[in-house]
Design a protein around this motif. Sequence first.
Motif, PDB file in Angstrom:
ATOM      1  N   VAL A  30       0.842  -1.203   0.000  1.00 31.46           N
ATOM      2  CA  VAL A  30       0.000   0.000   0.000  1.00 31.46           C
ATOM      3  C   VAL A  30       0.869   1.242   0.000  1.00 31.46           C
ATOM      4  N   LEU A 150      -0.448  -7.538   6.425  1.00 29.34           N
ATOM      5  CA  LEU A 150      -1.110  -6.469   5.673  1.00 29.34           C
ATOM      6  C   LEU A 150      -2.530  -6.859   5.288  1.00 29.34           C
ATOM      7  N   LEU A 152      -3.768  -7.639   2.343  1.00 28.22           N
ATOM      8  CA  LEU A 152      -4.224  -6.966   1.125  1.00 28.22           C
ATOM      9  C   LEU A 152      -4.966  -7.945   0.213  1.00 28.22           C
ATOM     10  N   SER A 199      -9.195  -8.723   4.669  1.00 30.52           N
ATOM     11  CA  SER A 199      -8.866  -7.794   3.586  1.00 30.52           C
ATOM     12  C   SER A 199      -9.679  -6.504   3.654  1.00 30.52           C
ATOM     13  N   GLU A 205       1.728  -2.827   7.437  1.00 27.70           N
ATOM     14  CA  GLU A 205       2.655  -3.060   6.321  1.00 27.70           C
ATOM     15  C   GLU A 205       4.102  -2.941   6.793  1.00 27.70           C
ATOM     16  N   ALA A 219      -1.938   0.501   7.289  1.00 27.58           N
ATOM     17  CA  ALA A 219      -2.665   0.750   6.042  1.00 27.58           C
ATOM     18  C   ALA A 219      -4.155   0.723   6.361  1.00 27.58           C
ATOM     19  N   LYS A 224      -6.374   0.208   1.529  1.00 32.46           N
ATOM     20  CA  LYS A 224      -6.288  -1.167   1.028  1.00 32.46           C
ATOM     21  C   LYS A 224      -7.297  -1.404  -0.086  1.00 32.46           C
ATOM     22  N   ARG A 227      -5.971   0.067  -3.239  1.00 32.05           N
ATOM     23  CA  ARG A 227      -4.857  -0.704  -3.776  1.00 32.05           C
ATOM     24  C   ARG A 227      -5.334  -2.023  -4.387  1.00 32.05           C
ATOM     25  N   ARG A 228      -6.321  -2.651  -3.760  1.00 30.83           N
ATOM     26  CA  ARG A 228      -6.858  -3.902  -4.289  1.00 30.83           C
ATOM     27  C   ARG A 228      -7.448  -3.688  -5.686  1.00 30.83           C
TER      28      ARG A 228
END
Length: 318
Positions: A30, A150, A152, A199, A205, A219, A224, A227-228
Motif C-alpha cells: 500500500v 497487511l 491486502l 482484507s 505493512e 494501512a 487497502k 490498492r486492491r
Amino acid sequence: MREFPFELKLCTHLEATTERIIARQIGAGVHAPSNRVIDVLCVEPGPEFAARTELTSERIPAAAIESDVGVGEACYWRDAFDTSPEYAREVVDRAVEIGFFERDRRGGREYVRQVARYPDWFGRLIGIENKPDLAAPGDLETQLRKDVSLGLVDEVILATESYVTGAHLNRIPEAVGVWRFDAETARVEVIREPTPLDSEGAGTELIDTHVGRTDVRVASAAAKEKRRKRMAERAYGKGWRSYDLPGCAAVEPRSGGVPYCGWKDRVVDPTNCGPECPGHDPADPPTIDWEAERDGRTPWVAEPTGRTRRQSGLDRFG
C-alpha cells in the motif's frame, strides 16, 4: 525445477482449471507497492464481471477510475484530476484511447465523461508465492509474514515442488495455505488450506528492517480497498504471459505460450536465452497471438463488442 518454469506451469494449470484472472508479478503493498511483489495473483470474477469485459481489454489507469469523471454530465478534463496538468493530460488521452472515456469540445475546451460506469467486477484476490525448492527458501518467511500482516489479498498460498515437512510448516505463518505442485503432471496436493485474511479491515505493512528495528506503517481499510482495485486492474490488463519469446529455433511455444526448448528438453526463461547458450540456433522469434491465446482460454475478452482492441499499455499508469 527453476522458479520461472515452475511459475509458468502453475499459471497454465490455474488457467485451465479455474475461471479466475491469472497474472504474474503484481505489486502488493500500500505505502510501498514495489516493496512486495506477488508471484501469481488470482482474481475471482465478481458480480459485474461481464460489464468489465465489455469496457476494454486493457488495464484502465487508476487515475482515470479515481478521478471526478463520471457517466453523467461531461466535465472539463483539468478540473477532474488532483494532479499535475501534464499527468492528467496523459491519463485522459490513454483513457480515451482504450475506450473508457469519451471526449467533446465546447467553446474551445475539452470535456470528458466515462462511456459506462466502472463496474464492481472482481471478488476475492488470492496471492500465490512460488518456491519450488524449500531447501533454498531465501526470504520466504519474511515475504509471507508481510502478506498476512497487511491482509491486502484474501488468501495467501505457498506453492512448492518439495516434500513438505512439519518443520517447513512451522516456519511460515499459520494462515498461509500450502500446495505441493507437480509441474510435470500438473497435479496439486493441498497440504494445508489457507485461512481467510481480513482484507476489508486495516492492516500493518512492513516497510523495512534494520538491525534491532523494523519499520511498519498502518494501512487503512480505505487505502487497502484502493490498492486492491489497482491490483485487480493491473492483473486484468497484464495477464501472465508478460515475456517475449526468444529468437532461437530450438524454442517453441507450448501450452498456450509457454517457451519450451527442444535442446534443453524443458521450459526455459527467455531472458536466459542467447548466443551464450551452446544450443542457441539464431532464428526469428516464434509468431504467436498472445491476445488470442488468452481470449480462448480465459474469461478475459480481447475485443469487446464496440470497444477498442487491446493496444500497447503504458505501465506508468499505476
